[in-house]
Design an enzyme around this catalytic site. Structure first.
Site, PDB file in Angstrom:
ATOM      1  N   LYS A 210      29.780  32.809  43.400  1.00 14.30           N
ATOM      2  CA  LYS A 210      29.755  31.646  44.585  1.00 14.30           C
ATOM      3  C   LYS A 210      29.998  32.239  45.882  1.00 14.30           C
ATOM      4  O   LYS A 210      29.261  32.150  46.825  1.00 14.30           O
ATOM      5  CB  LYS A 210      30.665  30.505  44.158  1.00 14.30           C
ATOM      6  CG  LYS A 210      30.726  29.525  45.191  1.00 14.30           C
ATOM      7  CD  LYS A 210      31.652  28.383  44.959  1.00 14.30           C
ATOM      8  CE  LYS A 210      31.480  27.680  43.547  1.00 14.30           C
ATOM      9  NZ  LYS A 210      32.148  26.486  43.602  1.00 14.30           N
ATOM     10  N   GLU A 216      34.896  42.662  41.114  1.00 17.31           N
ATOM     11  CA  GLU A 216      34.138  43.233  40.280  1.00 17.31           C
ATOM     12  C   GLU A 216      32.808  42.953  40.283  1.00 17.31           C
ATOM     13  O   GLU A 216      31.851  44.023  39.983  1.00 17.31           O
ATOM     14  CB  GLU A 216      34.784  42.563  38.911  1.00 17.31           C
ATOM     15  CG  GLU A 216      36.277  42.916  38.804  1.00 17.31           C
ATOM     16  CD  GLU A 216      36.836  41.562  39.175  1.00 17.31           C
ATOM     17  OE1 GLU A 216      38.072  41.267  38.500  1.00 17.31           O
ATOM     18  OE2 GLU A 216      36.479  40.945  40.246  1.00 17.31           O
ATOM     19  N   GLY A 270      34.026  27.328  38.548  1.00 16.78           N
ATOM     20  CA  GLY A 270      33.238  28.085  37.620  1.00 16.78           C
ATOM     21  C   GLY A 270      33.166  28.139  36.186  1.00 16.78           C
ATOM     22  O   GLY A 270      32.165  28.385  35.754  1.00 16.78           O
ATOM     23  N   ARG A 271      34.160  27.658  35.643  1.00 19.37           N
ATOM     24  CA  ARG A 271      34.098  27.577  34.261  1.00 19.37           C
ATOM     25  C   ARG A 271      33.488  26.359  33.751  1.00 19.37           C
ATOM     26  O   ARG A 271      33.465  26.043  32.530  1.00 19.37           O
ATOM     27  CB  ARG A 271      35.673  27.463  33.841  1.00 19.37           C
ATOM     28  CG  ARG A 271      36.410  26.624  34.353  1.00 19.37           C
ATOM     29  CD  ARG A 271      38.129  26.815  34.032  1.00 19.37           C
ATOM     30  NE  ARG A 271      39.090  25.975  34.730  1.00 19.37           N
ATOM     31  CZ  ARG A 271      39.413  26.053  35.886  1.00 19.37           C
ATOM     32  NH1 ARG A 271      39.214  27.239  36.596  1.00 19.37           N
ATOM     33  NH2 ARG A 271      40.146  25.387  36.383  1.00 19.37           N
ATOM     34  N   GLU A 356      42.432  28.690  31.621  1.00 24.51           N
ATOM     35  CA  GLU A 356      42.418  28.684  33.020  1.00 24.51           C
ATOM     36  C   GLU A 356      42.746  27.251  33.770  1.00 24.51           C
ATOM     37  O   GLU A 356      43.351  26.971  34.817  1.00 24.51           O
ATOM     38  CB  GLU A 356      41.248  29.220  33.559  1.00 24.51           C
ATOM     39  CG  GLU A 356      41.252  29.634  35.123  1.00 24.51           C
ATOM     40  CD  GLU A 356      39.868  30.450  35.460  1.00 24.51           C
ATOM     41  OE1 GLU A 356      40.123  31.690  35.690  1.00 24.51           O
ATOM     42  OE2 GLU A 356      38.915  29.790  35.740  1.00 24.51           O
ATOM     43  N   HIS A 387      39.157  38.123   7.678  1.00 28.33           N
ATOM     44  CA  HIS A 387      39.628  39.591   7.503  1.00 28.33           C
ATOM     45  C   HIS A 387      40.351  40.008   8.546  1.00 28.33           C
ATOM     46  O   HIS A 387      40.333  41.266   9.034  1.00 28.33           O
ATOM     47  CB  HIS A 387      38.204  40.389   7.009  1.00 28.33           C
ATOM     48  CG  HIS A 387      37.805  40.110   5.801  1.00 28.33           C
ATOM     49  ND1 HIS A 387      38.102  40.515   4.575  1.00 28.33           N
ATOM     50  CD2 HIS A 387      36.631  38.916   5.621  1.00 28.33           C
ATOM     51  CE1 HIS A 387      37.118  39.693   3.557  1.00 28.33           C
ATOM     52  NE2 HIS A 387      36.491  39.107   4.330  1.00 28.33           N
ATOM     53  N   LYS A 515      44.747  39.616  42.337  1.00 28.47           N
ATOM     54  CA  LYS A 515      43.412  40.107  43.104  1.00 28.47           C
ATOM     55  C   LYS A 515      44.265  40.662  44.430  1.00 28.47           C
ATOM     56  O   LYS A 515      43.714  41.727  44.967  1.00 28.47           O
ATOM     57  CB  LYS A 515      42.730  38.786  43.379  1.00 28.47           C
ATOM     58  CG  LYS A 515      41.930  38.366  42.191  1.00 28.47           C
ATOM     59  CD  LYS A 515      41.207  37.200  42.865  1.00 28.47           C
ATOM     60  CE  LYS A 515      40.057  36.589  41.566  1.00 28.47           C
ATOM     61  NZ  LYS A 515      39.520  35.385  42.026  1.00 28.47           N
TER      62      LYS A 515
END
Length: 553
Positions: A210, A216, A270-271, A356, A387, A515
């Site tokens: 955005k 990153e 964002g999520r 979050e 498993h 950050k």
């Protein structure tokens, strides 16, 4: 309702949880053969089975009263009306507008006053996305050397990666129009694993950020841009780049043409953004019709959430069960178990969506919370989980509630495999409920001819306590429409929990400090850098890393 009404409702929940056998489930089935009929709900093609939890009529009534006292319905309506419910960031929360027709009338309140026509901007963005997707698929837009695009790489992180990656994994097939790849981790080993699979002449690069400043994402974007430039030249590379961002100044500086920039708004977190321009990789890789069906499915769940009464409202009921487990029974972890490999990224998406949103320790007014908030979310697709960590769910010291997601009809011809998959999912939920008693284990071992001394030795190890809670969500089939319903169901669950706990489920200040510290540490790792002022552990580790890299102070 007043705070005292809320706390009175909470006190009732805590009182109900203190009753002897409050966590018992088998006894409820023994007392009520009709329990499944009475404690499952159906809506939007999803069956939600709550019967394998320890709620009874009294607990459910108490939970519904808690929802009333917490004003969940009123807060839901305020969200839908575009009011500023993300209070710390002074933003409306309107991801529902992303999948609604303009005629739905969604509008977003602005901090400075007045409203924005959310529907209009959504309609415009979706139409631009549709036209661009069509042009890519028909070959009207081609790469620098005139070849059509066959691969799309989405470069983003968090909500700009997890949601689209999850959907792409669920819906993409070999018949889909483009192959999707997702690059999130700043570790360049991620890129090195992807790069050999790509042809630069036929790769379209999406940079999803955005602000267009996410560290990153921009580091990876520079790496991939460099790869394109080495193969296509600087001008050629620009024909392969697209931005999903609102920072047009930064996207232009990066070399992306304005007509290749697709934006979204502050009222989209964002999520919750896979339905927006962030979902362009879904449309490109799976096709526009699939993306449109994804939106339509989510819209159908929105309509259910906005209109269904509390006792029939799937997102609210799912949230209330979580509140009962977390706040009533003190269960602070939650497993997500989709018995469909196409949903293998669904637990990772829900980790961000829930943790979050709900990992908060102060209320909307800034006071310390009076109740536990978000549980730890983890999961794997079945039968892999059996498993891996299911041992702990069956015999661990603390129960871990689980959501089983089952799909009745597969999208493949291997009926035997699918029956095996479903049988295992159903069996795991039943085993968590039933457990295994000493008489059952003893009888089974005697039938197998096991000596009595061996039975005595192994008996404690083979007992299962049972009464381990789970919910089951059953879909007739998994497609773009039902996937949209499923994801929206959990989005609205998160909203309801935020209202119940009186927290802001739409900010994420907890990610900021790391950050900031990373920015200060980064120059200290440069060859000419020096260890700065840190706690002794961090300073010591930086020094050792520098030494291992041949850069001692």
């Amino acid at each position: 309702m007043t705070l005292s009404a809320r706390e009175t409702a909470w006190a009732r929940i805590h009182s109900l949880a203190q009753r002897p056998g409050a966590g018992s489930i088998r006894a409820l089935f023994d007392a009520d053969p009709e329990r499944f009929r009475r404690f499952h709900r159906r809506a939007c093609g999803i069956l939600l089975d709550l019967s394998k939890t320890s709620i009874d009529d009294e607990v459910l009534a108490g939970l519904l009263e808690l929802a009333r006292a917490a004003r969940v319905t009123e807060r839901r309506d305020a969200m839908a009306a575009g009011q500023i419910i993300n209070q710390t960031e002074r933003r409306a929360v309107l991801h529902m507008a992303l999948r609604a027709p303009r005629s739905a009338g969604f509008r977003a309140a602005l901090p400075e006053g007045g409203y924005e026509d959310a529907g209009a901007s959504v309609e415009e963005t979706l139409e631009r996305m549709r036209q661009f997707t069509h042009a890519i698929h028909t070959g009207d837009i081609r790469g620098a050397t005139g070849e059509t695009f066959t691969d799309v790489i989405n470069i983003g992180i968090g909500g700009s990666d997890l949601g689209p990656f999850m959907v792409g994994r669920a819906l993409w097939t070999v018949r889909s129009p483009m192959r999707p790849l997702y690059l999130a981790n700043a570790d360049a080993h991620n890129w090195e694993a992807i790069r050999p699979r790509l042809n630069p002449h036929r790769t379209l690069m999406l940079v999803a950020s955005k602000t267009f400043t996410t560290a990153e994402t921009m580091a990876n974007a520079r790496v991939v841009r460099g790869w394109l430039e080495r193969n296509l030249g600087e001008a050629g590379a620009r024909r392969h780049m697209v931005a999903l961002s609102t920072n047009t100044e930064a996207t232009t500086a990066f070399g992306i043409a304005p007509e290749r920039v697709f934006g979204f708004h502050d009222w989209v977190g964002g999520r919750f953004s896979l339905w927006s321009a962030i979902g362009l990789s879904i449309a490109l890789s799976c096709g526009w019709d699939e993306f449109a069906q994804l939106l339509a499915g989510a819209r159908s769940m929105d309509e259910h959430f906005l209109s269904a009464p509390p006792e029939e409202n799937l997102p609210l009921l799912l949230a209330l069960i979580t509140a009962w487990h977390v706040n009533g029974l003190g269960l602070k972890a939650h497993a997500i178990l989709p018995y469909d490999h196409r949903l293998s990224r669904f637990p990772a998406h829900l980790q961000q969506l829930e943790m979050e949103s709900l990992g908060k320790r102060v209320t909307l007014s800034g006071e310390p919370v009076r109740h536990e908030t978000g549980p730890v979310i983890f999961g794997e697709p079945g039968t892999n989980a059996q498993h891996s960590f299911m041992q702990l769910l069956h015999q661990g010291t603390t129960p871990v509630p689980a959501d089983f997601v089952l799909v009745a009809n597969p999208n493949h011809p291997y009926a035997d495999n699918h029956r095996l998959l479903l049988a295992n999912g159903l069996a795991q939920a039943e085993a968590l409920l039933r457990g295994r008693t000493a008489p059952e284990v003893t009888e089974e071992m005697r039938r197998a001819g096991t000596p009595e001394e061996e039975i005595a030795r192994l008996l404690p190890h083979r007992l299962f306590p049972g009464d381990r809670p789970s919910t089951t969500l059953l879909l007739e089939r998994l497609d773009a429409y039902t996937l949209g319903q499923l994801v929206a169901l959990y989005e609205h669950k998160v909203f309801c929990l935020g209202a119940l706990w009186d927290i802001d489920a739409f900010d994420q200040w907890g990610v900021e400090l790391g950050k900031q510290l990373a920015k200060s540490i980064l120059p200290e790792l440069e060859p000419a850098g020096r260890v700065g002022s840190h706690d002794p552990s961090t300073a010591g580790l930086i020094g050792r890393i520098r030494a291992m890299q041949g850069n001692p102070d």
